[in-house]
Design a protein around this motif. Structure first.
Motif, PDB file in Angstrom:
ATOM      1  N   ASP A  53       0.814  -1.208   0.000  1.00 35.01           N
ATOM      2  CA  ASP A  53       0.000   0.000   0.000  1.00 35.01           C
ATOM      3  C   ASP A  53       0.855   1.269   0.000  1.00 35.01           C
ATOM      4  OD1 ASP A  53       0.796  -0.786   2.544  1.00 35.01           O
ATOM      5  OD2 ASP A  53      -0.888   0.185   3.538  1.00 35.01           O
ATOM      6  N   TYR A  54       2.188   1.112  -0.127  1.00 32.95           N
ATOM      7  CA  TYR A  54       3.100   2.250  -0.206  1.00 32.95           C
ATOM      8  C   TYR A  54       3.802   2.247  -1.552  1.00 32.95           C
ATOM      9  CZ  TYR A  54       2.640   3.394   4.726  1.00 32.95           C
ATOM     10  OH  TYR A  54       2.152   3.782   5.937  1.00 32.95           O
ATOM     11  N   VAL A  55       4.127   3.456  -2.051  1.00 31.66           N
ATOM     12  CA  VAL A  55       4.889   3.599  -3.286  1.00 31.66           C
ATOM     13  C   VAL A  55       6.086   4.501  -3.009  1.00 31.66           C
ATOM     14  CG1 VAL A  55       2.962   3.226  -4.864  1.00 31.66           C
ATOM     15  CG2 VAL A  55       3.454   5.528  -4.069  1.00 31.66           C
ATOM     16  N   GLU A  56       7.198   4.186  -3.669  1.00 36.04           N
ATOM     17  CA  GLU A  56       8.368   5.054  -3.548  1.00 36.04           C
ATOM     18  C   GLU A  56       8.204   6.194  -4.540  1.00 36.04           C
ATOM     19  OE1 GLU A  56      13.156   5.008  -4.258  1.00 36.04           O
ATOM     20  OE2 GLU A  56      12.219   3.118  -3.663  1.00 36.04           O
ATOM     21  N   VAL A  57       8.266   7.443  -4.040  1.00 39.32           N
ATOM     22  CA  VAL A  57       8.098   8.604  -4.913  1.00 39.32           C
ATOM     23  C   VAL A  57       9.410   9.322  -5.172  1.00 39.32           C
ATOM     24  CG1 VAL A  57       5.676   8.965  -4.343  1.00 39.32           C
ATOM     25  CG2 VAL A  57       7.450  10.124  -3.000  1.00 39.32           C
ATOM     26  N   GLY A  58      10.453   8.904  -4.517  1.00 34.68           N
ATOM     27  CA  GLY A  58      11.746   9.540  -4.740  1.00 34.68           C
ATOM     28  C   GLY A  58      12.765   9.075  -3.726  1.00 34.68           C
ATOM     29  N   ARG A  59      13.929   9.675  -3.828  1.00 34.49           N
ATOM     30  CA  ARG A  59      15.023   9.390  -2.904  1.00 34.49           C
ATOM     31  C   ARG A  59      15.517  10.707  -2.344  1.00 34.49           C
ATOM     32  NH1 ARG A  59      17.392   3.961  -2.304  1.00 34.49           N
ATOM     33  NH2 ARG A  59      15.766   2.723  -3.271  1.00 34.49           N
ATOM     34  N   VAL A  60      15.828  10.679  -1.075  1.00 36.73           N
ATOM     35  CA  VAL A  60      16.366  11.849  -0.393  1.00 36.73           C
ATOM     36  C   VAL A  60      17.796  11.496  -0.023  1.00 36.73           C
ATOM     37  CG1 VAL A  60      16.109  13.412   1.562  1.00 36.73           C
ATOM     38  CG2 VAL A  60      14.073  12.450   0.457  1.00 36.73           C
ATOM     39  N   ASP A  61      18.731  11.970  -0.823  1.00 37.19           N
ATOM     40  CA  ASP A  61      20.136  11.602  -0.653  1.00 37.19           C
ATOM     41  C   ASP A  61      20.282  10.090  -0.530  1.00 37.19           C
ATOM     42  OD1 ASP A  61      21.851  13.656  -1.065  1.00 37.19           O
ATOM     43  OD2 ASP A  61      22.548  13.794   0.989  1.00 37.19           O
ATOM     44  N   ASP A  62      19.709   9.387  -1.450  1.00 39.24           N
ATOM     45  CA  ASP A  62      19.751   7.931  -1.573  1.00 39.24           C
ATOM     46  C   ASP A  62      18.922   7.183  -0.524  1.00 39.24           C
ATOM     47  OD1 ASP A  62      20.550   5.882  -3.297  1.00 39.24           O
ATOM     48  OD2 ASP A  62      22.140   5.258  -1.925  1.00 39.24           O
ATOM     49  N   VAL A  63      18.119   7.889   0.241  1.00 44.64           N
ATOM     50  CA  VAL A  63      17.208   7.258   1.210  1.00 44.64           C
ATOM     51  C   VAL A  63      15.828   7.210   0.567  1.00 44.64           C
ATOM     52  CG1 VAL A  63      16.060   7.548   3.440  1.00 44.64           C
ATOM     53  CG2 VAL A  63      18.514   8.001   3.235  1.00 44.64           C
ATOM     54  N   PRO A  64      15.220   6.021   0.472  1.00 44.06           N
ATOM     55  CA  PRO A  64      13.903   5.932  -0.169  1.00 44.06           C
ATOM     56  C   PRO A  64      12.823   6.681   0.614  1.00 44.06           C
ATOM     57  CG  PRO A  64      14.560   3.799   0.746  1.00 44.06           C
ATOM     58  CD  PRO A  64      15.704   4.734   0.953  1.00 44.06           C
ATOM     59  N   PHE A  65      11.958   7.358  -0.140  1.00 42.96           N
ATOM     60  CA  PHE A  65      10.837   8.119   0.424  1.00 42.96           C
ATOM     61  C   PHE A  65       9.561   7.459  -0.076  1.00 42.96           C
ATOM     62  CE2 PHE A  65       8.754  12.618   0.525  1.00 42.96           C
ATOM     63  CZ  PHE A  65       8.008  12.250   1.616  1.00 42.96           C
ATOM     64  N   TYR A  66       8.856   6.799   0.835  1.00 46.29           N
ATOM     65  CA  TYR A  66       7.626   6.073   0.517  1.00 46.29           C
ATOM     66  C   TYR A  66       6.414   6.851   1.000  1.00 46.29           C
ATOM     67  CZ  TYR A  66      10.677   1.984  -0.016  1.00 46.29           C
ATOM     68  OH  TYR A  66      11.651   1.110  -0.398  1.00 46.29           O
ATOM     69  N   ILE A  67       5.355   6.803   0.196  1.00 45.76           N
ATOM     70  CA  ILE A  67       4.088   7.432   0.568  1.00 45.76           C
ATOM     71  C   ILE A  67       2.985   6.403   0.404  1.00 45.76           C
ATOM     72  CG2 ILE A  67       2.449   9.269   0.065  1.00 45.76           C
ATOM     73  CD1 ILE A  67       4.665  10.969  -0.953  1.00 45.76           C
ATOM     74  N   GLU A  68       2.065   6.422   1.349  1.00 49.80           N
ATOM     75  CA  GLU A  68       0.894   5.566   1.240  1.00 49.80           C
ATOM     76  C   GLU A  68       0.221   5.853  -0.108  1.00 49.80           C
ATOM     77  OE1 GLU A  68      -2.965   4.740   4.017  1.00 49.80           O
ATOM     78  OE2 GLU A  68      -1.192   5.624   4.956  1.00 49.80           O
ATOM     79  N   ARG A  69      -0.106   4.799  -0.842  1.00 48.00           N
ATOM     80  CA  ARG A  69      -0.559   4.926  -2.233  1.00 48.00           C
ATOM     81  C   ARG A  69      -1.704   5.928  -2.403  1.00 48.00           C
ATOM     82  NH1 ARG A  69       0.613   1.994  -6.395  1.00 48.00           N
ATOM     83  NH2 ARG A  69       1.395   0.274  -5.140  1.00 48.00           N
ATOM     84  N   ASN A  70      -2.754   5.817  -1.618  1.00 50.29           N
ATOM     85  CA  ASN A  70      -3.894   6.732  -1.822  1.00 50.29           C
ATOM     86  C   ASN A  70      -3.523   8.169  -1.487  1.00 50.29           C
ATOM     87  OD1 ASN A  70      -3.842   6.326   0.917  1.00 50.29           O
ATOM     88  ND2 ASN A  70      -6.038   6.003   1.125  1.00 50.29           N
ATOM     89  N   LEU A  71      -2.600   8.363  -0.574  1.00 48.61           N
ATOM     90  CA  LEU A  71      -2.114   9.706  -0.258  1.00 48.61           C
ATOM     91  C   LEU A  71      -1.260  10.223  -1.419  1.00 48.61           C
ATOM     92  CD1 LEU A  71      -2.107  11.884   1.893  1.00 48.61           C
ATOM     93  CD2 LEU A  71      -0.141  10.760   2.940  1.00 48.61           C
ATOM     94  N   ALA A  72      -0.415   9.361  -1.969  1.00 47.98           N
ATOM     95  CA  ALA A  72       0.417   9.746  -3.113  1.00 47.98           C
ATOM     96  C   ALA A  72      -0.462  10.147  -4.302  1.00 47.98           C
ATOM     97  CB  ALA A  72       1.356   8.609  -3.494  1.00 47.98           C
TER      98      ALA A  72
END
Length: 126
Positions: A53-72
């Motif tokens: 239920d989470y998607v990765e929307v980017g990386r913050v200095d190589d750290v994955p940034f995940y957001i709950e899918r419906n929120l994304a």
């Protein structure tokens, strides 16, 4: 298709660098949970199971940034801007690791710029 991007400055880079040195592999999570959907949470990667239920929307200095899918999906077409703010002595009951450093990672928003090709043409339904 999701079109969410993440921007951050040197303050975030410095926080992430320090946290990776102190805690090892970390991840950033943004979800509904018990907290505001504008307060990203930083966890050790081993302390949070990222579900489907989470998607990765980017990386913050190589750290994955995940957001709950419906929120994304609701942030589709936006640029998420991360910044570091001091706690200013306030008690924060967050599980996020950044509060142990006396700061909070905060989220801001700005509209994404979209540019279209000059050669783009559309047929309107008749």
């Amino acid at each position: 298709m999701l079109n969410v991007s993440v921007e951050f400055g040197d303050d975030v880079k410095e926080l992430i660098k320090n946290m990776k040195e102190k805690y090892g592999d970390i991840i950033i999570i943004l979800g509904h949970g018990c907290c505001s959907p504008t307060e990203p949470q930083i966890y050790r990667a081993s302390d949070f199971i990222v579900g489907s239920d989470y998607v990765e929307v980017g990386r913050v200095d190589d750290v994955p940034f995940y957001i709950e899918r419906n929120l994304a999906e609701s942030y589709n077409g936006w640029v998420l801007t991360l910044r570091v703010e001091p706690l200013n002595g306030a008690v924060d009951d967050s599980f996020s690791l950044d509060v142990l450093e006396g700061v909070r990672l905060r989220l801001g928003f700005k509209a994404m710029k979209v540019s279209l090709s000059k050669n783009l043409s559309m047929k309107l339904p008749q």
